[in-house]
Design a protein around this motif. Sequence first.
Motif, short mmCIF file in Angstrom:
data_model
loop_
_atom_site.label_atom_id
_atom_site.label_comp_id
_atom_site.label_asym_id
_atom_site.label_seq_id
_atom_site.Cartn_x
_atom_site.Cartn_y
_atom_site.Cartn_z
N THR A 68 6.17 1.81 2.23
CA THR A 68 5.14 2.41 2.86
C THR A 68 5.46 3.12 4.12
O THR A 68 4.89 4.07 4.23
CB THR A 68 3.95 1.15 3.01
OG1 THR A 68 3.80 0.45 2.09
CG2 THR A 68 2.91 1.69 3.82
N PRO B 181 -4.53 0.32 5.49
CA PRO B 181 -3.81 -0.40 4.43
C PRO B 181 -4.37 -1.60 4.07
O PRO B 181 -4.62 -2.47 5.18
CB PRO B 181 -2.20 -0.34 4.95
CG PRO B 181 -2.35 0.03 6.45
CD PRO B 181 -3.57 0.57 6.93
N TYR C 77 -4.88 5.18 2.05
CA TYR C 77 -4.02 4.16 1.63
C TYR C 77 -4.39 3.82 0.15
O TYR C 77 -5.57 3.57 0.00
CB TYR C 77 -3.74 2.98 2.38
CG TYR C 77 -2.93 3.46 3.66
CD1 TYR C 77 -1.63 3.19 3.69
CD2 TYR C 77 -3.49 3.69 4.80
CE1 TYR C 77 -0.74 3.65 5.11
CE2 TYR C 77 -2.64 4.23 6.00
CZ TYR C 77 -1.57 4.02 6.14
OH TYR C 77 -0.83 4.44 7.29
N SER D 90 -3.99 0.91 -3.13
CA SER D 90 -3.34 -0.58 -3.55
C SER D 90 -3.84 -0.69 -4.86
O SER D 90 -5.09 -0.38 -5.29
CB SER D 90 -3.89 -1.48 -2.31
OG SER D 90 -3.31 -1.06 -1.02
N PRO E 143 0.84 -1.12 0.03
CA PRO E 143 -0.04 0.13 -0.07
C PRO E 143 1.04 1.34 -0.26
O PRO E 143 1.77 1.24 0.61
CB PRO E 143 -0.74 -0.28 1.38
CG PRO E 143 0.02 -0.88 2.24
CD PRO E 143 0.69 -1.87 1.41
#
Length: 260
Positions: free
Chosen positions: A214, A134, A110, A112, A103
């Motif tokens: 991250t 995340p 977050y 992804s 992420p």
Amino acid sequence: MVASALLVAMLSINCFWFKVLSGELSGRQIGLRIVAVVAAILAALCVLRLLKTRRFTTTLFLTIGIFASLCSCLFYLARRIDESARVSGANVGFCIFSVSGDPVKGKHGYSSSAVVFDADGSRLFSVRLTSDEPLEGGTTCKLIGQLKKFDDSAWAKSRFLKGESASLRVVKVMQVRDSSSPIVRLRKTVLACISPGSSFEQSVLAGILCGRTTELRSKADYALLARGGVSHLVAVSGSHLAIVSTVIAAVGKRLRVSNG
């Protein structure tokens, strides 16, 4: 030849991007355009051969480069367009999301990447997820959220070129299970031992060994790396950076160079 192929690829993708937004093209229409391009190129080569031009060989290689570039772009866009067409009919509540990659923390939470499957396990399309918490790569989950097609923005075009067809704002995570491969599980174990969220040094170590940034991006000291233009070295060439640093330290020790 390489330059011409890259130029044609860039112009083709940029042209068809606007067609994707307007919904004017389908995968079948792109296939027909590929056939038309092949026919035109073959006709041009036949004419050049009949004229017995001295530059036939040069023209042939140039044409092959342009043809290969254009076909690869068209086939890629055909797949992207077919996946984009499935976005409108997708029911998020019945879909399964397979998250990939780490992420990335941004202004809105977050983000992804995930591949979307229907209830039967058939692939539908790829999507960019945005959530408050995340979602780690290697997890499979069911979500409730707002699915939107990409608009005409630079960010949307960049995500489209990376294989994604829409964005999804996650409202609620219903189910989460770990479906990681053995290599991904080993990486997660190493990251758990490093604990990248504990300090800046640990987050740098996680970037060097595992390519995870991250936690590093959320550190205040990350701005120093970005300002110096070396932030990409941590994740992209982290292991190489560690090897070079070790070699320099060993040489310095042998030459009795002071650490100061």
